[in-house]
Design a protein around this motif. Structure first.
Motif, PDB file in Angstrom:
ATOM      1  N   GLY A   1       0.792  -1.217   0.000  1.00  0.00           N
ATOM      2  CA  GLY A   1       0.000   0.000   0.000  1.00  0.00           C
ATOM      3  C   GLY A   1       0.820   1.261   0.000  1.00  0.00           C
ATOM      4  N   THR A   2       0.159   2.348   0.380  1.00  0.00           N
ATOM      5  CA  THR A   2       0.789   3.665   0.317  1.00  0.00           C
ATOM      6  C   THR A   2       1.824   3.878   1.414  1.00  0.00           C
ATOM      7  OG1 THR A   2      -1.039   4.585   1.624  1.00  0.00           O
ATOM      8  CG2 THR A   2      -1.231   4.716  -0.767  1.00  0.00           C
ATOM      9  N   ASP A   3       1.848   2.992   2.421  1.00  0.00           N
ATOM     10  CA  ASP A   3       2.852   3.133   3.491  1.00  0.00           C
ATOM     11  C   ASP A   3       4.204   2.559   3.083  1.00  0.00           C
ATOM     12  OD1 ASP A   3       2.246   0.452   3.496  1.00  0.00           O
ATOM     13  OD2 ASP A   3       1.734   0.342   5.622  1.00  0.00           O
ATOM     14  N   ARG A   4       4.333   2.109   1.822  1.00  0.00           N
ATOM     15  CA  ARG A   4       5.586   1.604   1.233  1.00  0.00           C
ATOM     16  C   ARG A   4       5.986   0.233   1.775  1.00  0.00           C
ATOM     17  NH1 ARG A   4       9.226   7.167   1.924  1.00  0.00           N
ATOM     18  NH2 ARG A   4       7.592   8.607   1.251  1.00  0.00           N
ATOM     19  N   VAL A   5       5.136  -0.366   2.582  1.00  0.00           N
ATOM     20  CA  VAL A   5       5.460  -1.656   3.205  1.00  0.00           C
ATOM     21  C   VAL A   5       4.747  -2.779   2.466  1.00  0.00           C
ATOM     22  CG1 VAL A   5       5.323  -3.010   5.336  1.00  0.00           C
ATOM     23  CG2 VAL A   5       5.796  -0.553   5.439  1.00  0.00           C
ATOM     24  N   VAL A   6       5.445  -3.900   2.307  1.00  0.00           N
ATOM     25  CA  VAL A   6       4.871  -5.123   1.751  1.00  0.00           C
ATOM     26  C   VAL A   6       4.802  -6.146   2.883  1.00  0.00           C
ATOM     27  CG1 VAL A   6       5.162  -6.980   0.063  1.00  0.00           C
ATOM     28  CG2 VAL A   6       5.829  -4.632  -0.531  1.00  0.00           C
ATOM     29  N   LYS A   7       3.629  -6.748   3.077  1.00  0.00           N
ATOM     30  CA  LYS A   7       3.463  -7.733   4.141  1.00  0.00           C
ATOM     31  C   LYS A   7       3.079  -9.079   3.555  1.00  0.00           C
ATOM     32  CE  LYS A   7       2.165  -4.517   7.853  1.00  0.00           C
ATOM     33  NZ  LYS A   7       1.196  -4.226   8.943  1.00  0.00           N
ATOM     34  N   ILE A   8       3.706 -10.128   4.100  1.00  0.00           N
ATOM     35  CA  ILE A   8       3.419 -11.500   3.682  1.00  0.00           C
ATOM     36  C   ILE A   8       2.730 -12.203   4.841  1.00  0.00           C
ATOM     37  CG2 ILE A   8       4.389 -13.678   2.854  1.00  0.00           C
ATOM     38  CD1 ILE A   8       6.775 -11.960   1.817  1.00  0.00           C
ATOM     39  N   TRP A   9       1.573 -12.805   4.540  1.00  0.00           N
ATOM     40  CA  TRP A   9       0.726 -13.400   5.564  1.00  0.00           C
ATOM     41  C   TRP A   9       0.533 -14.900   5.327  1.00  0.00           C
ATOM     42  CZ3 TRP A   9      -1.265  -9.772   9.087  1.00  0.00           C
ATOM     43  CH2 TRP A   9      -1.231  -8.430   8.685  1.00  0.00           C
ATOM     44  N   ASP A  10       0.465 -15.641   6.436  1.00  0.00           N
ATOM     45  CA  ASP A  10      -0.006 -17.027   6.386  1.00  0.00           C
ATOM     46  C   ASP A  10      -1.500 -16.985   6.641  1.00  0.00           C
ATOM     47  OD1 ASP A  10      -0.528 -19.706   6.569  1.00  0.00           O
ATOM     48  OD2 ASP A  10       0.494 -19.999   8.493  1.00  0.00           O
ATOM     49  N   MET A  11      -2.298 -17.365   5.640  1.00  0.00           N
ATOM     50  CA  MET A  11      -3.753 -17.298   5.747  1.00  0.00           C
ATOM     51  C   MET A  11      -4.393 -18.617   6.152  1.00  0.00           C
ATOM     52  SD  MET A  11      -4.762 -14.215   5.173  1.00  0.00           S
ATOM     53  CE  MET A  11      -6.499 -14.358   4.708  1.00  0.00           C
ATOM     54  N   THR A  12      -3.565 -19.656   6.339  1.00  0.00           N
ATOM     55  CA  THR A  12      -4.156 -20.968   6.633  1.00  0.00           C
ATOM     56  C   THR A  12      -4.938 -21.020   7.938  1.00  0.00           C
ATOM     57  OG1 THR A  12      -2.013 -21.717   7.540  1.00  0.00           O
ATOM     58  CG2 THR A  12      -2.496 -22.241   5.229  1.00  0.00           C
ATOM     59  N   PRO A  13      -4.612 -20.241   8.990  1.00  0.00           N
ATOM     60  CA  PRO A  13      -5.468 -20.279  10.173  1.00  0.00           C
ATOM     61  C   PRO A  13      -6.877 -19.751   9.908  1.00  0.00           C
ATOM     62  CG  PRO A  13      -3.321 -19.340  10.706  1.00  0.00           C
ATOM     63  CD  PRO A  13      -3.408 -19.399   9.218  1.00  0.00           C
ATOM     64  N   VAL A  14      -7.026 -18.974   8.851  1.00  0.00           N
ATOM     65  CA  VAL A  14      -8.318 -18.347   8.563  1.00  0.00           C
ATOM     66  C   VAL A  14      -9.095 -19.136   7.514  1.00  0.00           C
ATOM     67  CG1 VAL A  14      -9.451 -16.212   7.859  1.00  0.00           C
ATOM     68  CG2 VAL A  14      -7.248 -16.122   9.036  1.00  0.00           C
ATOM     69  N   VAL A  15      -8.417 -19.521   6.441  1.00  0.00           N
ATOM     70  CA  VAL A  15      -9.119 -20.145   5.317  1.00  0.00           C
ATOM     71  C   VAL A  15      -9.049 -21.665   5.337  1.00  0.00           C
ATOM     72  CG1 VAL A  15      -8.762 -18.127   3.868  1.00  0.00           C
ATOM     73  CG2 VAL A  15      -7.101 -19.987   3.778  1.00  0.00           C
ATOM     74  N   GLY A  16      -8.276 -22.250   6.264  1.00  0.00           N
ATOM     75  CA  GLY A  16      -8.213 -23.706   6.353  1.00  0.00           C
ATOM     76  C   GLY A  16      -6.894 -24.258   5.880  1.00  0.00           C
ATOM     77  N   CYS A  17      -6.380 -25.235   6.605  1.00  0.00           N
ATOM     78  CA  CYS A  17      -5.063 -25.812   6.301  1.00  0.00           C
ATOM     79  C   CYS A  17      -5.071 -26.665   5.047  1.00  0.00           C
ATOM     80  CB  CYS A  17      -4.578 -26.656   7.492  1.00  0.00           C
ATOM     81  SG  CYS A  17      -4.240 -25.665   8.963  1.00  0.00           S
ATOM     82  N   SER A  18      -6.264 -27.044   4.558  1.00  0.00           N
ATOM     83  CA  SER A  18      -6.311 -27.889   3.357  1.00  0.00           C
ATOM     84  C   SER A  18      -5.743 -27.182   2.144  1.00  0.00           C
ATOM     85  CB  SER A  18      -7.772 -28.299   3.070  1.00  0.00           C
ATOM     86  OG  SER A  18      -8.579 -27.143   2.901  1.00  0.00           O
ATOM     87  N   LEU A  19      -5.686 -25.836   2.200  1.00  0.00           N
ATOM     88  CA  LEU A  19      -5.125 -25.090   1.071  1.00  0.00           C
ATOM     89  C   LEU A  19      -3.632 -25.246   0.968  1.00  0.00           C
ATOM     90  CD1 LEU A  19      -7.101 -21.736   1.323  1.00  0.00           C
ATOM     91  CD2 LEU A  19      -7.377 -23.515  -0.391  1.00  0.00           C
ATOM     92  N   ALA A  20      -3.006 -25.577   2.079  1.00  0.00           N
ATOM     93  CA  ALA A  20      -1.546 -25.528   2.135  1.00  0.00           C
ATOM     94  C   ALA A  20      -0.949 -26.874   2.453  1.00  0.00           C
ATOM     95  CB  ALA A  20      -1.115 -24.495   3.171  1.00  0.00           C
ATOM     96  N   THR A  21      -1.451 -27.900   1.817  1.00  0.00           N
ATOM     97  CA  THR A  21      -0.956 -29.256   2.067  1.00  0.00           C
ATOM     98  C   THR A  21       0.533 -29.345   1.794  1.00  0.00           C
ATOM     99  OG1 THR A  21      -3.106 -30.130   1.415  1.00  0.00           O
ATOM    100  CG2 THR A  21      -1.255 -31.674   1.472  1.00  0.00           C
ATOM    101  N   GLY A  22       1.267 -29.798   2.776  1.00  0.00           N
ATOM    102  CA  GLY A  22       2.694 -29.968   2.618  1.00  0.00           C
ATOM    103  C   GLY A  22       3.492 -28.702   2.748  1.00  0.00           C
TER     104      GLY A  22
END
Length: 410
Positions: free
Chosen positions: A385-406
């Motif tokens: 965004g406009t704050d010049r920062v890039v953030k990387i998130w792990d979304m598996t706690p929210v959307v489910g671990c099945s998305l990130a098998t392995g």
């Protein structure tokens, strides 16, 4: 330059894994490199950069290229490792990155627009680069020859773009709040239909070609799901953000919609439930509950010797009502209203406590979000965004671990 957030508590919130800092101006686009610990970013500081995760856990710039004009949009095709960058001056530049992401070669410049480029999509099948811009046009150019194939002009700035690769249909959102469905040909274009529903500029689109669903987010803080594939053009309204909706991503596997807004809000919507369409607002010269006249109904005011009332609408039934007959507020998530909205007294009485159970989760990104993208296979999301920062998130706690098998983010 970059910080690793290494604690990972078990929670139902997105987990911040890393922050990347180094751009000198707003970051307009950030894309995760599939199957790699890397991110590609484009910024108003006129640079495009590739960041790779080192053994220390930090992301460091591997390569960067300085452009002639601020970078405003970006697309990356991983199989061919081609990057397309749109600029404030209307040009789209193509680069090719090496297999180890340590070298980037300039390929060609496409004179796509006369003003700021807002969105880019690359089609390998047709070898087209399709883009929208503030010159009110969508253009498609041949990547083999670099020649312009066609242009379609809108009445407003074109702000976002999605594309169905099988049918060559393009969805183009604009600043008037409309979405145009276009059929692109080799040298021509036809308008199939226009979707109208937003009360503000359309800021982002997401197309799911499997279920044939189109999602749009806008400056009216709302999201609309358009059922393009069937059910007679059914639309669903989603209201839970408190600022402009900037990015969308629909997860086919779990039937969840992830959305981000400019105030840093991150929402995950459960679309695997039976939802109701919001009603059309009805028009009336008097309250459809107590029959008192509205202030423009001069004849009834004269006949009844009463002052006219202000018109409101019940969000559940759509009836035109006065303030006295709609004094209560309620959430109604099944219709997309995640926060309290105006409802008439009879609709309020009909809503049970269980009807108010939220069908979305809301999280705080803690920075202005102008762009978001996801690597669904690994359950990762990147925001910028406009704050010049890039953030990387792990979304598996929210959307489910099945998305990130392995996948393990650490």
């Amino acid at each position: 330059m970059a910080a690793e957030i290494h604690s990972r508590p078990q929670s139902s919130r997105p987990v911040l894994l890393s922050k990347i800092e180094g751009h000198q101006d707003a970051v307009t686009a950030a894309l995760l490199i599939p199957k790699e610990d890397g991110v590609i970013t484009a910024s108003e500081d006129r640079t495009i950069r590739v960041w790779l995760k080192r053994d220390s856990g930090q992301y460091w710039p591997s390569i960067y290229h300085t452009m002639a004009s601020p970078c405003s949009a970006m697309a990356y095709h991983h199989d061919s490792r081609r990057i397309f960058v749109g600029q404030d001056n209307g040009a789209v530049m193509e680069f090719h990155v090496s297999e180890d992401f340590n070298k980037m070669n300039f390929i060609k410049t496409y004179p796509a627009h006369q003003n700021r480029v807002t969105a880019i999509i690359f089609s390998l099948t047709t070898e087209w680069v399709i883009s929208t811009g503030h010159d009110k046009c969508v253009s498609w150019m041949c990547t083999r020859s670099g020649n312009m194939l066609g242009r379609h002009f809108s009445t407003s700035w074109t702000s976002c773009l999605q594309y169905d690769f099988d049918t060559q249909y393009a969805f183009v959102g604009d600043c008037s709040g409309q979405i145009s469905l276009l059929k692109l040909e080799q040298s021509s274009c036809s308008v199939i239909t226009t979707l109208k529903g937003h009360e503000g500029s359309v800021a982002c689109l997401w197309w799911d070609p499997i279920q044939r669903l189109l999602f749009s987010g806008a400056s009216d803080n709302s999201i609309i799901m358009w059922d393009i594939g069937g059910r007679k053009g059914r639309t669903l309204l989603l209201q839970g953000h408190h600022d402009r909706v900037q990015s969308l991503c629909y997860l086919q596997l779990t039937r969840q919609l992830v959305s981000c807004s400019s105030d840093g809000g991150i929402a995950v919507w459960n679309m695997d439930v039976s939802r109701e369409e919001a009603p059309q607002w009805l028009e009336s010269d008097s309250c459809q509950k107590c029959e008192q006249p509205f202030f423009w109904n001069i004849k009834q005011m004269w006949d009844t010797k009463t002052l006219g009332l202000r018109q409101h609408h019940c969000r559940k039934c759509g009836q035109a009502v006065c303030g006295k007959c709609s004094s209560k507020r309620s959430s109604y998530p099944v219709m997309g209203f995640e926060f309290q909205v105006r409802v008439c007294d009879s609709c309020y009485d009909s809503i049970k406590d269980e009807d108010r159970t939220s069908l979305a989760t809301f999280h705080e990104g803690k920075h202005n979000i102008s762009h978001m993208s996801m690597d669904v296979a690994r359950g990762l999301m990147v925001t910028c965004g406009t704050d010049r920062v890039v953030k990387i998130w792990d979304m598996t706690p929210v959307v489910g671990c099945s998305l990130a098998t392995g996948f393990s983010p650490h």
